[in-house]
Design a protein around this motif. Structure first.
Motif, PDB file in Angstrom:
ATOM      1  N   UNK A 134       0.963  -1.190  -0.097  1.00 39.43           N
ATOM      2  CA  UNK A 134      -0.045   0.084   0.056  1.00 39.43           C
ATOM      3  C   UNK A 134       1.006   1.411   0.005  1.00 39.43           C
ATOM      4  N   UNK A 135       1.955   1.177   0.738  1.00 32.85           N
ATOM      5  CA  UNK A 135       2.917   2.462   0.777  1.00 32.85           C
ATOM      6  C   UNK A 135       3.345   2.710  -0.514  1.00 32.85           C
ATOM      7  N   UNK A 136       4.065   1.551  -1.094  1.00 32.51           N
ATOM      8  CA  UNK A 136       4.448   1.529  -2.475  1.00 32.51           C
ATOM      9  C   UNK A 136       3.474   2.179  -3.552  1.00 32.51           C
ATOM     10  N   UNK A 137       2.432   1.899  -3.615  1.00 34.10           N
ATOM     11  CA  UNK A 137       1.174   2.113  -4.420  1.00 34.10           C
ATOM     12  C   UNK A 137       0.924   3.685  -4.273  1.00 34.10           C
ATOM     13  N   UNK A 138       1.012   4.301  -3.096  1.00 38.29           N
ATOM     14  CA  UNK A 138       0.641   5.357  -2.698  1.00 38.29           C
ATOM     15  C   UNK A 138       2.123   6.451  -3.335  1.00 38.29           C
ATOM     16  N   UNK A 139       3.519   5.671  -2.896  1.00 38.30           N
ATOM     17  CA  UNK A 139       4.538   6.552  -3.475  1.00 38.30           C
ATOM     18  C   UNK A 139       4.302   6.823  -4.892  1.00 38.30           C
ATOM     19  N   UNK A 140       4.104   5.752  -5.513  1.00 38.61           N
ATOM     20  CA  UNK A 140       3.838   5.458  -7.161  1.00 38.61           C
ATOM     21  C   UNK A 140       2.851   6.612  -7.437  1.00 38.61           C
ATOM     22  N   UNK A 141       1.734   6.605  -6.881  1.00 39.63           N
ATOM     23  CA  UNK A 141       0.895   7.823  -7.330  1.00 39.63           C
ATOM     24  C   UNK A 141       1.417   8.987  -6.965  1.00 39.63           C
ATOM     25  N   UNK A 142       2.010   9.376  -6.064  1.00 38.11           N
ATOM     26  CA  UNK A 142       2.739  10.632  -5.641  1.00 38.11           C
ATOM     27  C   UNK A 142       3.800  11.096  -6.599  1.00 38.11           C
ATOM     28  N   UNK A 143       4.381  10.185  -7.090  1.00 39.43           N
ATOM     29  CA  UNK A 143       5.515  10.349  -8.226  1.00 39.43           C
ATOM     30  C   UNK A 143       4.972  10.726  -9.467  1.00 39.43           C
ATOM     31  N   UNK A 144       3.971  10.114  -9.668  1.00 42.22           N
ATOM     32  CA  UNK A 144       3.180  10.308 -11.055  1.00 42.22           C
ATOM     33  C   UNK A 144       2.476  11.901 -10.887  1.00 42.22           C
ATOM     34  N   UNK A 145       1.689  11.750  -9.757  1.00 42.98           N
ATOM     35  CA  UNK A 145       1.104  13.274  -9.626  1.00 42.98           C
ATOM     36  C   UNK A 145       2.017  14.464  -9.497  1.00 42.98           C
ATOM     37  N   UNK A 146       3.056  14.266  -8.812  1.00 47.47           N
ATOM     38  CA  UNK A 146       4.126  15.256  -8.614  1.00 47.47           C
ATOM     39  C   UNK A 146       5.003  15.508 -10.015  1.00 47.47           C
ATOM     40  N   UNK A 147       4.757  14.712 -10.918  1.00 47.45           N
ATOM     41  CA  UNK A 147       5.603  14.624 -12.313  1.00 47.45           C
ATOM     42  C   UNK A 147       6.909  14.456 -12.036  1.00 47.45           C
ATOM     43  N   UNK A 148       7.472  13.646 -11.415  1.00 45.29           N
ATOM     44  CA  UNK A 148       8.565  13.251 -10.706  1.00 45.29           C
ATOM     45  C   UNK A 148       9.148  12.243 -11.943  1.00 45.29           C
ATOM     46  N   UNK A 149      10.306  12.036 -11.947  1.00 46.92           N
ATOM     47  CA  UNK A 149      10.696  10.947 -12.692  1.00 46.92           C
ATOM     48  C   UNK A 149      10.868   9.463 -12.255  1.00 46.92           C
ATOM     49  N   UNK A 150      11.211   9.519 -11.105  1.00 46.91           N
ATOM     50  CA  UNK A 150      11.321   8.382 -10.274  1.00 46.91           C
ATOM     51  C   UNK A 150      11.673   8.516  -8.735  1.00 46.91           C
ATOM     52  N   UNK A 151      11.747   7.670  -8.182  1.00 51.47           N
ATOM     53  CA  UNK A 151      11.524   7.621  -6.616  1.00 51.47           C
ATOM     54  C   UNK A 151      12.843   8.287  -6.069  1.00 51.47           C
ATOM     55  N   UNK A 152      13.886   7.953  -6.645  1.00 51.27           N
ATOM     56  CA  UNK A 152      14.983   8.511  -6.336  1.00 51.27           C
ATOM     57  C   UNK A 152      15.194  10.140  -6.439  1.00 51.27           C
ATOM     58  N   UNK A 153      14.479  10.764  -7.378  1.00 52.19           N
ATOM     59  CA  UNK A 153      14.184  12.141  -7.419  1.00 52.19           C
ATOM     60  C   UNK A 153      13.288  12.554  -6.411  1.00 52.19           C
ATOM     61  N   UNK A 154      12.198  11.908  -5.906  1.00 55.72           N
ATOM     62  CA  UNK A 154      11.474  11.995  -4.955  1.00 55.72           C
ATOM     63  C   UNK A 154      12.085  12.187  -3.900  1.00 55.72           C
TER      64      UNK A 154
END
Length: 165
Positions: A134-154
């Motif tokens: 669930x955490x990973x799903x939220x993080x993935x949606x945040x990355x998409x919504x914030x228009x960040x290229x990947x989790x490392x950039x986040x």
């Protein structure tokens, strides 16, 4: 030219531009102008304590979510035309404030807040009562919504705000 001490930035052209656009007296007596991209989060929060209106120029949604909780701070898109910036500064027209493209859900905002506090994945799961997937799903949606290229950039953006605070 007499540059204002109330324009906070490491970018000389940013400081020079505002000092040329508005008089030093007008800026110094009424507000702080902060370039979030080149200054620290601590400088922004120190300015909040001074009691004057603060206009923080940001260029991404991560900065928005990191600073949205501060009172007396107006967030302005760094790419706004001069006419809109002047309208926001002098007329206090909120129409020209920074607007996020995709709003985070309440749960995604909770996850982001925990990440900004420096909690690891397991601690976030325990605090919010969610499993890792669930955490990973939220993080993935945040990355998409914030228009960040990947989790490392986040994480780099979050670490930038944490390091400065």
């Amino acid at each position: 030219m007499d540059l204002s001490d109330s324009v906070i930035s490491d970018d000389y052209f940013f400081i020079f531009g505002f000092s040329a656009l508005l008089s030093r007296e007008l800026i110094d007596e009424n507000f702080y102008i902060v370039d979030v991209e080149t200054t620290s989060y601590a400088q922004v929060t120190d300015s909040v304590c001074q009691g004057r209106k603060i206009f923080a120029f940001i260029s991404n949604d991560v900065d928005y979510y990191a600073l949205q909780h501060l009172e007396n701070v107006t967030l302005i898109d760094r790419r706004s035309p001069v006419k809109e910036v002047l309208s926001c500064l002098l007329v206090n027209n909120s129409r020209f404030n920074y607007h996020v493209k995709y709003k985070l859900s309440a749960r995604e905002n909770e996850v982001l807040t925990c990440m900004q506090q420096g909690l690891d994945t397991q601690q976030i799961g325990e605090r919010l009562g969610m499993n890792m997937k669930t955490f990973y799903a939220h993080r993935t949606r945040m990355i998409n919504k914030l228009q960040i290229s990947n989790r490392i950039t986040l994480y780099k953006n979050i670490a930038r705000h944490r390091a400065i605070s």
